[in-house]
Scaffold this motif. Structure first.
Motif, PDB file in Angstrom:
ATOM      1  N   THR A   1       0.830  -1.205   0.000  1.00  0.00           N
ATOM      2  CA  THR A   1       0.000   0.000   0.000  1.00  0.00           C
ATOM      3  C   THR A   1       0.865   1.256   0.000  1.00  0.00           C
ATOM      4  N   ALA A   2       0.749   2.056  -1.068  1.00  0.00           N
ATOM      5  CA  ALA A   2       1.532   3.290  -1.209  1.00  0.00           C
ATOM      6  C   ALA A   2       0.649   4.488  -0.884  1.00  0.00           C
ATOM      7  N   ARG A   3       1.072   5.292   0.068  1.00  0.00           N
ATOM      8  CA  ARG A   3       0.306   6.454   0.510  1.00  0.00           C
ATOM      9  C   ARG A   3       1.088   7.744   0.285  1.00  0.00           C
ATOM     10  N   THR A   4       0.366   8.845   0.259  1.00  0.00           N
ATOM     11  CA  THR A   4       1.032  10.146   0.231  1.00  0.00           C
ATOM     12  C   THR A   4       1.762  10.340   1.561  1.00  0.00           C
ATOM     13  N   ALA A   5       2.952  10.899   1.503  1.00  0.00           N
ATOM     14  CA  ALA A   5       3.759  11.072   2.716  1.00  0.00           C
ATOM     15  C   ALA A   5       3.134  12.050   3.689  1.00  0.00           C
ATOM     16  N   ASP A   6       2.308  12.980   3.175  1.00  0.00           N
ATOM     17  CA  ASP A   6       1.700  13.993   4.043  1.00  0.00           C
ATOM     18  C   ASP A   6       0.238  13.716   4.366  1.00  0.00           C
ATOM     19  N   GLY A   7      -0.292  12.573   3.924  1.00  0.00           N
ATOM     20  CA  GLY A   7      -1.669  12.214   4.247  1.00  0.00           C
ATOM     21  C   GLY A   7      -2.722  12.921   3.414  1.00  0.00           C
ATOM     22  N   LYS A   8      -2.301  13.670   2.389  1.00  0.00           N
ATOM     23  CA  LYS A   8      -3.267  14.370   1.545  1.00  0.00           C
ATOM     24  C   LYS A   8      -3.769  13.452   0.425  1.00  0.00           C
ATOM     25  N   LEU A   9      -4.768  13.915  -0.305  1.00  0.00           N
ATOM     26  CA  LEU A   9      -5.407  13.107  -1.328  1.00  0.00           C
ATOM     27  C   LEU A   9      -4.482  12.819  -2.508  1.00  0.00           C
ATOM     28  N   SER A  10      -4.764  11.713  -3.193  1.00  0.00           N
ATOM     29  CA  SER A  10      -4.084  11.372  -4.434  1.00  0.00           C
ATOM     30  C   SER A  10      -5.111  10.887  -5.437  1.00  0.00           C
ATOM     31  N   ALA A  11      -4.886  11.205  -6.723  1.00  0.00           N
ATOM     32  CA  ALA A  11      -5.776  10.755  -7.797  1.00  0.00           C
ATOM     33  C   ALA A  11      -4.937  10.133  -8.904  1.00  0.00           C
ATOM     34  N   GLN A  12      -5.571   9.273  -9.689  1.00  0.00           N
ATOM     35  CA  GLN A  12      -4.875   8.645 -10.820  1.00  0.00           C
ATOM     36  C   GLN A  12      -5.869   8.274 -11.910  1.00  0.00           C
ATOM     37  N   PHE A  13      -5.450   8.502 -13.156  1.00  0.00           N
ATOM     38  CA  PHE A  13      -6.135   7.960 -14.326  1.00  0.00           C
ATOM     39  C   PHE A  13      -5.076   7.303 -15.199  1.00  0.00           C
ATOM     40  N   GLU A  14      -5.431   6.159 -15.776  1.00  0.00           N
ATOM     41  CA  GLU A  14      -4.460   5.397 -16.568  1.00  0.00           C
ATOM     42  C   GLU A  14      -5.129   4.788 -17.790  1.00  0.00           C
ATOM     43  N   HIS A  15      -4.442   4.879 -18.925  1.00  0.00           N
ATOM     44  CA  HIS A  15      -4.823   4.150 -20.127  1.00  0.00           C
ATOM     45  C   HIS A  15      -3.630   3.360 -20.645  1.00  0.00           C
ATOM     46  N   THR A  16      -3.925   2.259 -21.323  1.00  0.00           N
ATOM     47  CA  THR A  16      -2.940   1.574 -22.149  1.00  0.00           C
ATOM     48  C   THR A  16      -3.050   2.152 -23.550  1.00  0.00           C
ATOM     49  N   ILE A  17      -1.944   2.603 -24.118  1.00  0.00           N
ATOM     50  CA  ILE A  17      -1.976   3.212 -25.455  1.00  0.00           C
ATOM     51  C   ILE A  17      -0.958   2.548 -26.377  1.00  0.00           C
ATOM     52  N   ALA A  18      -1.248   2.604 -27.669  1.00  0.00           N
ATOM     53  CA  ALA A  18      -0.318   2.135 -28.706  1.00  0.00           C
ATOM     54  C   ALA A  18       0.080   3.317 -29.572  1.00  0.00           C
ATOM     55  N   ILE A  19       1.340   3.365 -29.973  1.00  0.00           N
ATOM     56  CA  ILE A  19       1.826   4.395 -30.895  1.00  0.00           C
ATOM     57  C   ILE A  19       1.608   3.887 -32.317  1.00  0.00           C
ATOM     58  N   THR A  20       0.830   4.621 -33.097  1.00  0.00           N
ATOM     59  CA  THR A  20       0.573   4.256 -34.491  1.00  0.00           C
ATOM     60  C   THR A  20       0.977   5.410 -35.398  1.00  0.00           C
ATOM     61  N   SER A  21       0.954   5.149 -36.700  1.00  0.00           N
ATOM     62  CA  SER A  21       1.326   6.191 -37.662  1.00  0.00           C
ATOM     63  C   SER A  21       0.384   7.384 -37.586  1.00  0.00           C
ATOM     64  N   GLU A  22      -0.822   7.157 -37.113  1.00  0.00           N
ATOM     65  CA  GLU A  22      -1.817   8.225 -37.006  1.00  0.00           C
ATOM     66  C   GLU A  22      -1.858   8.845 -35.618  1.00  0.00           C
ATOM     67  N   GLY A  23      -0.979   8.385 -34.741  1.00  0.00           N
ATOM     68  CA  GLY A  23      -0.950   8.942 -33.394  1.00  0.00           C
ATOM     69  C   GLY A  23      -1.298   7.904 -32.345  1.00  0.00           C
ATOM     70  N   PRO A  24      -1.617   8.363 -31.130  1.00  0.00           N
ATOM     71  CA  PRO A  24      -1.889   7.430 -30.040  1.00  0.00           C
ATOM     72  C   PRO A  24      -3.241   6.756 -30.197  1.00  0.00           C
ATOM     73  N   LEU A  25      -3.265   5.452 -29.987  1.00  0.00           N
ATOM     74  CA  LEU A  25      -4.492   4.671 -30.010  1.00  0.00           C
ATOM     75  C   LEU A  25      -4.731   4.169 -28.595  1.00  0.00           C
ATOM     76  N   ILE A  26      -5.859   4.580 -28.002  1.00  0.00           N
ATOM     77  CA  ILE A  26      -6.169   4.188 -26.626  1.00  0.00           C
ATOM     78  C   ILE A  26      -6.810   2.800 -26.648  1.00  0.00           C
ATOM     79  N   LEU A  27      -6.127   1.820 -26.070  1.00  0.00           N
ATOM     80  CA  LEU A  27      -6.608   0.438 -26.101  1.00  0.00           C
ATOM     81  C   LEU A  27      -7.603   0.141 -24.995  1.00  0.00           C
ATOM     82  N   THR A  28      -7.677   1.021 -23.984  1.00  0.00           N
ATOM     83  CA  THR A  28      -8.596   0.827 -22.868  1.00  0.00           C
ATOM     84  C   THR A  28      -9.682   1.906 -22.841  1.00  0.00           C
ATOM     85  N   ALA A  29      -9.976   2.460 -24.026  1.00  0.00           N
ATOM     86  CA  ALA A  29     -10.970   3.541 -24.108  1.00  0.00           C
ATOM     87  C   ALA A  29     -12.325   3.043 -23.611  1.00  0.00           C
ATOM     88  N   GLN A  30     -12.977   3.865 -22.790  1.00  0.00           N
ATOM     89  CA  GLN A  30     -14.280   3.496 -22.244  1.00  0.00           C
ATOM     90  C   GLN A  30     -15.428   4.000 -23.112  1.00  0.00           C
TER      91      GLN A  30
END
Length: 248
Positions: free
Chosen positions: A219-248
């Protein structure tokens, strides 16, 4: 060594990403005050199986559950628990699914009930960091173009960008090269090439970027006890740019 994927392989990877994305679409209906993260974990585990995928997280280096459930000051790798979620909690749910030998990986941040103005702002800025990073993921750019866009935006709002937990390549293994911090300088780092597939997953803290790890070793926590947020996608680099493989 970075493994480049063909377009056929990227299309195959999309199926794993779609399993993860489908779980996140369902989760949005399930995250309510009074529900426990253990209940959510079990719902997601069943949903992955119903979609033809396999969970990977439980048992990985000893991790005890099918998902990571990280509440409020927990940045990442939180254990699901029987504590009921409360109104205003900030919940990060990280899902990994395997489908026909390929991996998909995406973390999404959810507000439970009505968020505080501070949490709402942190959530918005973190999502913008993800979008800004993805927007730089074109062939010929450098990884530093991605990470510097994230760092500049977060720090312009007085937030800290976690250094100790990394983005990573992904494919037939959950963790492949490159592994990288979400900070850097434009024009620096490895050059992005067609066929690269990796996660972009900024972890943005309300205060310091520094973290601490609980006695459970995960379990990784903020050292000061304040809030943390995260958003993550898996992406592929293509000739046309980034392709989001986990797009919702």
């Amino acid at each position: 060594m970075i493994t480049l994927k063909s377009m056929r392989e990227i299309e195959e990877m999309k199926r794993a990403g779609e399993v993860v994305a489908a779980c996140h679409r369902e989760i949005a209906k399930w995250v309510v005050p009074g529900r426990t993260t253990l209940e959510l974990n079990d719902m997601i585990a069943r949903h992955i199986e119903e979609l033809g995928g396999k969970q990977f997280t439980k048992g990985y280096n000893g991790f005890p559950a099918e998902t990571c459930m990280s509440v409020n000051d927990v940045i990442a790798h939180g254990f699901p628990s029987s504590r009921p979620l409360e109104d205003g909690d900030l919940l990060k749910i990280d899902i990994v699914a395997e489908y026909e030998g390929w991996f998909g990986d995406s973390c999404w941040c959810y507000t439970v009930g009505t968020p505080s103005p501070a949490a709402e702002k942190l959530l918005q800025v973190t999502y913008e960091c993800l979008e800004l990073g993805i927007a730089q993921a074109f062939p010929g750019n450098r990884l530093g173009d991605v990470t510097s866009a994230i760092q500049r935006h977060a720090e312009s709002h007085g937030y800290g960008v976690v250094r100790d937990l990394l983005g990573h390549g992904i494919g037939r293994q959950l963790h492949e090269e490159p592994e990288y911090e979400h900070v850097g300088a434009p024009g620096k780092g490895i050059r992005l090439k067609e066929g690269m597939v990796f996660t972009i997953e900024p972890m943005i803290n309300e205060g310091t970027f520094r973290i601490r790890i609980d006695e459970d070793g995960w379990t990784a926590r903020t050292a000061d006890g304040k809030l943390s947020a995260q958003f993550e996608h898996t992406i592929a680099i293509t000739s046309e740019g980034p392709l989001i493989l986990t797009a919702q």
